[in-house]
Design an enzyme around this catalytic site. Structure first.
Site, mmCIF file in Angstrom:
data_model
loop_
_atom_site.group_PDB
_atom_site.id
_atom_site.type_symbol
_atom_site.label_atom_id
_atom_site.label_comp_id
_atom_site.label_asym_id
_atom_site.label_seq_id
_atom_site.Cartn_x
_atom_site.Cartn_y
_atom_site.Cartn_z
ATOM 1 C CG ASP A 105 -1.939 1.091 1.268
ATOM 2 O OD1 ASP A 105 -2.938 1.076 0.528
ATOM 3 O OD2 ASP A 105 -1.701 2.022 2.067
ATOM 4 C CE1 TYR A 212 -4.553 7.796 0.642
ATOM 5 C CE2 TYR A 212 -4.145 7.875 3.004
ATOM 6 C CZ TYR A 212 -4.438 7.159 1.859
ATOM 7 O OH TYR A 212 -4.619 5.799 1.936
ATOM 8 C CG HIS A 266 -5.362 -3.126 -0.319
ATOM 9 N ND1 HIS A 266 -4.654 -2.521 -1.337
ATOM 10 C CD2 HIS A 266 -4.962 -2.507 0.827
ATOM 11 C CE1 HIS A 266 -3.859 -1.578 -0.831
ATOM 12 N NE2 HIS A 266 -4.037 -1.545 0.470
#
Length: 285
Positions: A105, A212, A266
């Protein structure tokens, strides 16, 4: 925390301190494991022991902003160049001239970037469900379905609100996100308690979200190619990332291959730990 054979220490880098989990022989091949959002070192709990038992010297940090590591203020502190620089600074602090690097990730994005920027320091690269940052913008322009999957990134740009949303009721939204996007049983109740404790560390949620917030500032044109041997492990049932991102990332690799996990999501390291460990050991050791 009861992960057999793991010891902990705090390592001072030039501009911050990282909390790290370590295992394996001191003489083993140095191997750094980089977790993603919203995990911390404990995201590698199924991998650390087997990798160490194979003879690797495993170092799994809480990355900056996460867990018990430092959480610097400001978005500039979370620029991808800084995050990749932490990998090299950590290797330096441990006395590792070169390392084998594994990332999942967000940790995968950092691992890709470190491998592109510091090829002389990374011997081998293993990526779990994470695209190379250099291909994401172009891929999303040509695949609107991926853009739709990534709309939560826009929500994360709002100051303050996501922190309140994600920490409410002992981080109920994040706990639910982990359990609803993974195979049943991948995250036990006791595991989620440990994640909650990490998420509620002072400043942690803002630090985690700042990854982010800083990403949208990143210029990603013409990324350097990835020169070292590269293994991409990809769970096809990922609800956030299309499998095409793995194929697009592979085009930047001089010596890469993809191992598909058709029935994993994931969270393949949690859902298929034995197979993931076997693939990593075969590639890294």
């Amino acid at each position: 925390m009861d992960v057999a054979g793991v010891t902990f220490r705090r390592i001072a880098l030039p501009d911050l301190g990282l909390h790290v989990a370590e295992a394996g022989p001191d003489s083993g091949v140095p191997t750094i494991l980089l977790h993603g959002f919203p995990e911390f070192w404990y995201g590698w709990r199924h991998q650390i022991g087997p990798l160490a038992a194979s003879g690797l010297r495993v170092v799994a940090p809480d990355q900056r902003g996460y867990g018990l590591s430092d959480k610097p203020d400001g978005l500039d502190a979370y620029h991808l160049d800084r995050l990749a620089g932490d990998v090299i600074a950590l290797a330096d602090s441990c006395g590792f001239p070169t390392v084998r690097l594994v990332g999942h990730d967000w940790g995968g994005l950092v691992a890709w970037w470190a491998a592109s920027l510091y090829p002389e320091r990374i011997e081998r690269l293993a990526i779990l469900n994470a695209p190379h940052p250099g291909i994401v913008g172009d891929y999303m322009r040509h695949h609107p379905g991926q853009w739709l999957r990534s709309t939560y990134v826009g929500l994360f740009q709002i100051p303050g609100l996501p922190e309140r949303l994600l920490t409410a009721d002992r981080c109920r939204v994040l706990r639910r996100a982990l359990t609803t996007t993974s195979r049943p049983g991948a995250f036990a109740a006791a595991d989620l308690d440990r994640y909650v404790a990490a998420w509620l560390q002072p400043g942690a949620m803002t630090g985690m979200l700042n990854w982010y917030r800083a990403l949208v500032r990143l210029p990603r044109a013409n990324p350097p190619r990835v020169r070292m041997p590269t293994l991409i492990l990809w769970g096809r049932q990922d609800t956030a990332l299309q499998a095409g991102l793995a194929e697009a990332s592979l085009t930047l690799c001089d010596d890469g291959r993809i191992r598909w996990y058709d029935h994993a999501s994931h969270w393949l390291a949690h859902e298929e730990p034995d197979a993931v460990n076997a693939d990593l050991i075969d590639f890294l050791a």
